[in-house]
Design a protein around this motif. Sequence first.
Motif, PDB file in Angstrom:
ATOM      1  N   ARG A 112       8.257   0.223 -24.541  1.00 40.42           N
ATOM      2  CA  ARG A 112       7.657  -0.076 -23.235  1.00 40.42           C
ATOM      3  C   ARG A 112       6.312   0.626 -23.091  1.00 40.42           C
ATOM      4  NH1 ARG A 112       9.209  -2.265 -18.791  1.00 40.42           N
ATOM      5  NH2 ARG A 112       8.062  -0.693 -17.578  1.00 40.42           N
TER       6      ARG A 112
ATOM      7  N   HIS B  99       7.446  -5.255 -24.427  1.00 41.63           N
ATOM      8  CA  HIS B  99       8.625  -5.367 -23.567  1.00 41.63           C
ATOM      9  C   HIS B  99       9.762  -6.111 -24.252  1.00 41.63           C
ATOM     10  CE1 HIS B  99       6.363  -3.648 -20.309  1.00 41.63           C
ATOM     11  NE2 HIS B  99       5.420  -4.594 -20.402  1.00 41.63           N
TER      12      HIS B  99
ATOM     13  N   ALA C   5      11.531  -3.711 -26.365  1.00 40.17           N
ATOM     14  CA  ALA C   5      12.217  -2.758 -25.492  1.00 40.17           C
ATOM     15  C   ALA C   5      13.528  -3.347 -24.983  1.00 40.17           C
ATOM     16  CB  ALA C   5      11.315  -2.376 -24.323  1.00 40.17           C
TER      17      ALA C   5
ATOM     18  N   SER D  11      12.069  -4.320 -17.671  1.00 39.87           N
ATOM     19  CA  SER D  11      11.358  -5.002 -18.756  1.00 39.87           C
ATOM     20  C   SER D  11      11.349  -6.513 -18.529  1.00 39.87           C
ATOM     21  CB  SER D  11      12.021  -4.653 -20.094  1.00 39.87           C
ATOM     22  OG  SER D  11      11.946  -3.264 -20.354  1.00 39.87           O
ATOM     23  N   HIS D  12      12.477  -7.067 -18.115  1.00 38.63           N
ATOM     24  CA  HIS D  12      12.516  -8.499 -17.783  1.00 38.63           C
ATOM     25  C   HIS D  12      11.584  -8.799 -16.606  1.00 38.63           C
ATOM     26  CE1 HIS D  12      15.497 -10.032 -20.517  1.00 38.63           C
ATOM     27  NE2 HIS D  12      16.399  -9.125 -20.167  1.00 38.63           N
TER      28      HIS D  12
ATOM     29  N   ASP E 156       8.818  -7.224 -15.787  1.00 42.65           N
ATOM     30  CA  ASP E 156       7.431  -7.175 -16.244  1.00 42.65           C
ATOM     31  C   ASP E 156       7.039  -8.446 -17.002  1.00 42.65           C
ATOM     32  OD1 ASP E 156       7.064  -4.703 -15.111  1.00 42.65           O
ATOM     33  OD2 ASP E 156       7.527  -3.592 -16.955  1.00 42.65           O
ATOM     34  N   LEU E 157       8.043  -9.097 -17.597  1.00 40.72           N
ATOM     35  CA  LEU E 157       7.781 -10.360 -18.301  1.00 40.72           C
ATOM     36  C   LEU E 157       7.947 -11.568 -17.380  1.00 40.72           C
ATOM     37  CD1 LEU E 157       9.621  -9.677 -21.702  1.00 40.72           C
ATOM     38  CD2 LEU E 157       7.152  -9.680 -21.282  1.00 40.72           C
TER      39      LEU E 157
END
Length: 647
Positions: free
Chosen positions: A533, A538, A541, A571-572, A574-575
Amino acid sequence: MGIDGLTTNERETLERARSRPPKSQMREDTDRGAAAQTDDAETKPTEASTRPLLPPVLFWVGGCVLIYLLTFLVYWPSMNGGFFWDDMKYVVDNDMLKRADGLRPIWFEPKAYKMQFYPITYSTLWLDYKIGGADSTLSYHLVNVVIHALNAILVWVLLQRLKVPGAFFAGLLFAAHPINVESVAWITERKNVLSCMFYLLAILAWMSYSRCNGIHRYLLALFFFTCGMLSKTLVATLPFVLLLWIWWKAKKKSYGRELIGLIPMVAIGVGFVKITMWLESRHTEGHDYGLSFLDSCIIAGRALWFYIGSLLWPFHTTPIYPKWQIDSGQLWQFLPALAYAAVLYATWHFRRRIGHAVFVALMFFGMTHGPSLSFFQFGYLGHSFIADHFQYIPSLAVIGLATAIVATTLRRWLPRRADAVGCVIAVAVVAVFTNVSWQLNHHYVSEESFWKHGVDTNPIHTNHSALGNVYLREAIELTKTSRARDADLSDEERQTYREEAAEKKALAYEHIEKSLDIREHARGRFRLGELHREDGDHAAAITQFEKAIEFNMGNKVRELTSGAAYMLGLSHFDLGQYEEAEPALLTAIATNRNSFEPCLLLGRIYLRQKKFAGAVEYLQRALELNPEYTRTASYLKTAQAQLDKEK
């Protein structure tokens, strides 16, 4: 002649005297013996040989001053040492210590504890936090060192009361012993030094009660025992130690009174042990390392001999010792346990020749080590079956017995020069131990130096992973500094910070990946996910956080599952993968309902998905958990307005 200075005939005379009704003079002197059961028959040569060279007051004052000076000399290098390992959970991130009214939850809200219910320990840490906060560690270390020096004085007093030869030098050895460095230099082990202080005070108070009776003496012993239990649960072994004292020293006519006096102690001990077990069960799914009773017997035998060896030769210490491979199918692995049992039997059988002290010391050593010998499974067994901080109280037996044996041997073979030779030996040993402890304290200066020492002495996965985590945190801080808009930094300085951050990340990758090569473990996967990260990867990560949840042994450590699930959801997020983030965040919240970040993030996701009812629910919970974060109220206001429009 035994280590109590008595001949076989004299000891047999004493044994016969104990079976007769006590005389007035015997009643006065029942508590005088030390290395064996002694009453009025303490020999004059022994008393003369233990007579101090200085007047009693000067001797005691000078001795106390010397112990304190020695203790501060030993621990001076780590006096400003930083926080590391469990210090983060127990001190730095402990909400009870941060609150102005922190004493209320510390004493009256057991559910506020993340693990053990130790209100006296946490009260002292709360006071330290008010003095230095999380920025300065001086007060934390200062209190530990002061209490440790006091414990060394209490060791001296206790052994002197027992007429153990070399009692003062035993106190000095306890103060300077390298095995005790972990208990004193590590802030979290405040519970060790505090509980030992109350443990020794309770024994001294009980000895006074045993000798002179009096309800106030008994209540004082009970008070110190309760304070010890409020400092650390392992003090629960004290009633069994006092039972040993009753057999050894108590008058026969007082057996009933003293045995009845142990009942409240046992009840208090059982109560606090149950509270501790309940609190641990709230934060873990229990600790089951697949150890059978026979496995624990093997571990106990090896551990007791290891501990005796390390106390006599403390030159190869490490933060986490190698974990033994236990196999009850290999009969030779039972030999250490059988050997310890055989030595116990031999010292019992020959107690009239060598004195009762050897048997009593070995029993004390085993009893006080009992809770840490794996018969009761606890979290640390996942790292190792042995640890230096397990020895803080039990070490008294080996130190006291060793000094008594040396002193008695010198008096037997060098009666005219025993004191002079004994002093030379004692000074030499104390000097060597002081030097070793002083060097060990340098490893407690910082978290990095602590884990480097661990990697150098025992390169297991835990040490590599922890050192990698140190470099990861340093890299994150350096990156933040390089990006800070309000920092008055030139472009060259920002570039320097970025290069240092890159170097730290490279070291973090090296140690974390090496730890995973040694052994697959959930925390290593979690830290590797954080590294990805930090590099902006991501997708990589996400894979690591999923593995962290999978390898967490069925949710053994709830905070790890909660943290990994939150980072997976983040992380999901951020995507832009909101649908995938939702179940991860719900898992984080279900695992730790008091976690602010997952509630806030899930509320934001629902707000973006126009699920306003869900957004309001989780944003309200986030606001309750952390009302100081002002942006939560702004999100909640927006979600509530949109929900009102729908209605």
